[in-house]
Write an enzyme that holds these catalytic residues in place. Structure first.
Site, PDB file in Angstrom:
ATOM      1  N   ASP A 174     -24.450   2.149  -3.329  1.00 53.23           N
ATOM      2  CA  ASP A 174     -24.984   3.128  -4.281  1.00 53.23           C
ATOM      3  C   ASP A 174     -26.504   2.987  -4.485  1.00 53.23           C
ATOM      4  O   ASP A 174     -27.147   3.901  -4.982  1.00 53.23           O
ATOM      5  CB  ASP A 174     -24.273   2.999  -5.638  1.00 53.23           C
ATOM      6  N   ASP A 189     -17.119  12.764  -4.356  1.00 60.21           N
ATOM      7  CA  ASP A 189     -18.438  12.884  -3.754  1.00 60.21           C
ATOM      8  C   ASP A 189     -18.359  13.428  -2.340  1.00 60.21           C
ATOM      9  O   ASP A 189     -17.384  13.240  -1.625  1.00 60.21           O
ATOM     10  CB  ASP A 189     -19.114  11.507  -3.704  1.00 60.21           C
TER      11      ASP A 189
HETATM   12  C1  UD1 Z   1     -16.454   2.517  -5.760  1.00 60.52           C
HETATM   13  C2  UD1 Z   1     -17.532   3.197  -6.539  1.00 60.52           C
HETATM   14  C3  UD1 Z   1     -18.597   3.771  -5.622  1.00 60.52           C
HETATM   15  C4  UD1 Z   1     -19.131   2.686  -4.709  1.00 60.52           C
HETATM   16  C5  UD1 Z   1     -17.978   1.983  -3.982  1.00 60.52           C
HETATM   17  C6  UD1 Z   1     -18.410   0.809  -3.148  1.00 60.52           C
HETATM   18  C7  UD1 Z   1     -16.396   4.031  -8.484  1.00 60.52           C
HETATM   19  C8  UD1 Z   1     -15.960   5.213  -9.264  1.00 60.52           C
HETATM   20  N1  UD1 Z   1     -16.963   4.271  -7.308  1.00 60.52           N
HETATM   21  O1  UD1 Z   1     -15.817   3.515  -4.938  1.00 60.52           O
HETATM   22  O2  UD1 Z   1     -19.655   4.303  -6.420  1.00 60.52           O
HETATM   23  O3  UD1 Z   1     -19.983   3.278  -3.749  1.00 60.52           O
HETATM   24  O4  UD1 Z   1     -17.022   1.506  -4.951  1.00 60.52           O
HETATM   25  O5  UD1 Z   1     -19.084  -0.120  -3.915  1.00 60.52           O
HETATM   26  O6  UD1 Z   1     -16.268   2.904  -8.920  1.00 60.52           O
HETATM   27  N2  UD1 Z   1     -11.542   2.547   1.949  1.00 60.52           N
HETATM   28  C9  UD1 Z   1     -10.520   2.757   2.845  1.00 60.52           C
HETATM   29  N3  UD1 Z   1      -9.246   2.784   2.359  1.00 60.52           N
HETATM   30  C10 UD1 Z   1      -8.967   2.605   1.038  1.00 60.52           C
HETATM   31  C11 UD1 Z   1     -10.008   2.396   0.129  1.00 60.52           C
HETATM   32  C12 UD1 Z   1     -11.308   2.366   0.619  1.00 60.52           C
HETATM   33  O7  UD1 Z   1     -10.743   2.903   4.040  1.00 60.52           O
HETATM   34  O8  UD1 Z   1      -7.790   2.642   0.659  1.00 60.52           O
HETATM   35  C13 UD1 Z   1     -12.926   2.500   2.458  1.00 60.52           C
HETATM   36  C14 UD1 Z   1     -13.771   3.617   1.874  1.00 60.52           C
HETATM   37  O9  UD1 Z   1     -13.617   4.815   2.598  1.00 60.52           O
HETATM   38  C15 UD1 Z   1     -15.143   3.032   1.999  1.00 60.52           C
HETATM   39  C16 UD1 Z   1     -14.925   1.533   1.711  1.00 60.52           C
HETATM   40  O10 UD1 Z   1     -13.552   1.313   1.983  1.00 60.52           O
HETATM   41  O11 UD1 Z   1     -15.597   3.152   3.334  1.00 60.52           O
HETATM   42  C17 UD1 Z   1     -15.265   1.119   0.291  1.00 60.52           C
HETATM   43  O12 UD1 Z   1     -14.492   1.847  -0.626  1.00 60.52           O
HETATM   44  P1  UD1 Z   1     -14.148   1.330  -2.089  1.00 60.52           P
HETATM   45  O13 UD1 Z   1     -14.716  -0.029  -2.296  1.00 60.52           O
HETATM   46  O14 UD1 Z   1     -12.682   1.516  -2.297  1.00 60.52           O
HETATM   47  O15 UD1 Z   1     -14.958   2.340  -2.989  1.00 60.52           O
HETATM   48  P2  UD1 Z   1     -14.436   3.200  -4.207  1.00 60.52           P
HETATM   49  O16 UD1 Z   1     -13.590   2.370  -5.101  1.00 60.52           O
HETATM   50  O17 UD1 Z   1     -13.918   4.492  -3.718  1.00 60.52           O
END
Ligand code: UD1
Length: 421
Positions: free
Chosen positions: A310, A119
């Site tokens: 979301d 995205d």
């Molecule tokens: C999933 C969902 C997405 C939703 C999000 C939060 C899927 C395919 N996507 O995304 O639709 O918006 O959960 O509910 O399931 N972060 C870091 N480092 C990391 C991992 C994450 O800094 O290693 C940050 C991300 O940039 C973001 C936050 O943590 O700011 C949340 O991310 P995360 O919960 O991991 O979301 P996704 O799994 O990518």
């Protein structure tokens, strides 16, 4: 089939009737990744016909699996040997592909995964995935746009996540299933999609307790034969359900979102109630009535059970025409207000300041040509169009098909006037 590039919406009357919700995108993609853990045939039911499922199917095929669809069933045959590689051509198209890393490591002791794209909102690092997996003994090397992860023997460990990241929790869970000894994931994500994943993993022979809480314990199973294939029904998509609930808030009317699970979206229902909607639920779904102009409320996105990030584009769109001023705060992602410029083109009065949006409700939005930047922002523009005066044309609408199975057909089923072009 090529996804439509434009969606045309005629603003108009109230929404009335019953709209069915499909299987959860954010669940099915992880369930599909989980099948890589063990050889055999998996039958997933309630699988939505969305582009991201097609992309994940291609990714599984690239590892050697056979994937076939029959209506809402997806049949995945996982061979005795898989190729633990997620190629760039697929990964660049959707970020969720990073979750194949955990199961590939568990199954093959290594994974080569292209650095993710996805995205169009803000930087989305994977440092928590990497740090957590390192605790389990994984070593990482990055070269030529690929992450090469290697683990001689995965070793259970205690992992404290800095933030309850959904993706990091999923990758760790799937790796920990085959680690030696027990793994504790502290500050784990609690989303319903995580619970769904744990259910499938346990059916496959994994030993996970604590699903839905912020402390997950995984007792590793040491032999590959202890894991086996299983069948599973995908939970309903709470984000899709939220789209229709907010849509009726915008247009007025009375709908039932058939199949939606209230227990997965209590905070949203509470918030919509605060704005003046009437919401009730039974095992068949969620009923919603909006019979007067709603009033504004402040909202902030938080990890589950807080308001999902979301949902936010729908809430901002709803607040654009409620009475009063609402402040929406984004606590998870940067850059997730890009659709606001599009809403402004429709006459919305919205000011953004870092991770806040201040929304002064106007009487009526005005239909306009607008552009979808991502799945949820695109869907938000469609529902904005339903409440606007005149015609709205949403371009780059192929983003919407990544997460919605026939959004036009479903909205038309409750009285919307939406068409593909
Ligand atoms: C999933 C969902 C997405 C939703 C999000 C939060 C899927 C395919 N996507 O995304 O639709 O918006 O959960 O509910 O399931 N972060 C870091 N480092 C990391 C991992 C994450 O800094 O290693 C940050 C991300 O940039 C973001 C936050 O943590 O700011 C949340 O991310 P995360 O919960 O991991 O979301 P996704 O799994 O990518």
């Amino acid at each position: 089939m090529q996804s439509p590039t434009h969606i045309t919406v005629q603003g108009g009357g109230p929404l009335e009737g019953l709209v069915p919700v499909g299987g959860a995108k954010n669940s099915v993609l992880k369930l599909m990744a989980a099948t890589l853990l063990a050889e055999g045939r998996y039958v997933l039911s309630n699988v939505p016909r969305i582009t991201d499922v097609d992309l994940m199917s291609d990714l599984l095929r690239a590892t050697g699996c056979t994937v076939a669809r029959d209506g809402l069933l997806l049949v995945i045959d996982v061979p005795a040997e898989i190729e633990p590689v997620a190629p760039y051509e697929i990964v660049e198209q959707f970020r969720a592909s990073i979750v194949v890393m955990g199961p590939m490591l568990a199954r093959c002791g290594e994974a080569r995964v292209a650095l993710p794209g996805g995205d169009d909102f803000g930087p989305r690092p994977i440092d928590m995935h990497v740090r957590g997996l390192q605790e389990l003994g994984v070593e990482f090397e990055t070269a030529h746009g690929y992450i090469h992860a290697r683990a001689g023997n995965l070793q259970g460990a205690r992992v404290l996540l800095e933030f309850p990241s959904v993706g990091a929790t999923e990758n760790l869970l799937m790796a920990a299933v085959r680690a030696k000894g027990s793994t504790v994931i502290d500050n784990a994500a609690r989303e319903p999609e995580i619970v769904d994943l744990c259910e499938l993993l346990n059916k496959m022979g994994a030993r996970i307790v604590g699903a839905g809480s912020s402390m997950l314990t995984v007792e590793g199973v040491d032999s590959p034969d202890s894991l086996h294939s299983a069948n599973h029904t995908v939970i309903p998509d709470r984000v899709e359900a939220a789209t229709y609930l907010c849509a009726v808030g915008i247009t007025g009317g009375e709908i039932t979102v058939a199949g939606a699970r209230h227990e997965h979206m209590i905070m949203l229902c509470q918030k919509l109630g605060e704005m003046g909607m009437r919401i009730s639920h039974d095992p068949g779904g969620i009923w919603a009535l909006a019979n007067r102009r709603l009033t504004s409320a402040d909202c902030q996105s938080l990890p589950y059970p807080g308001l999902a990030t979301d949902f936010k584009p729908f809430l901002v769109t709803l607040l654009a025409s409620t009475a009063g001023v609402g402040i929406v705060t984004e606590n998870l992602f940067s850059g997730r207000f890009r659709y606001v410029d599009e809403l402004r083109r429709m006459g919305a009065d919205i000011r953004t300041d870092s991770h806040h949006a201040i929304i002064r409700g106007v009487d009526k939005l005005s239909g306009a040509p607008v552009r979808a930047h991502d799945i949820r922002a695109g869907a938000a523009l469609v529902i904005a169009g339903l409440g606007a005066e005149g015609e709205t044309v949403v371009s780059d609408a192929e983003h919407i098909a990544r997460g919605y199975d026939d959004i036009a057909g479903k909205l038309n089923g409750i009285g919307g006037k939406v068409s593909y072009r």
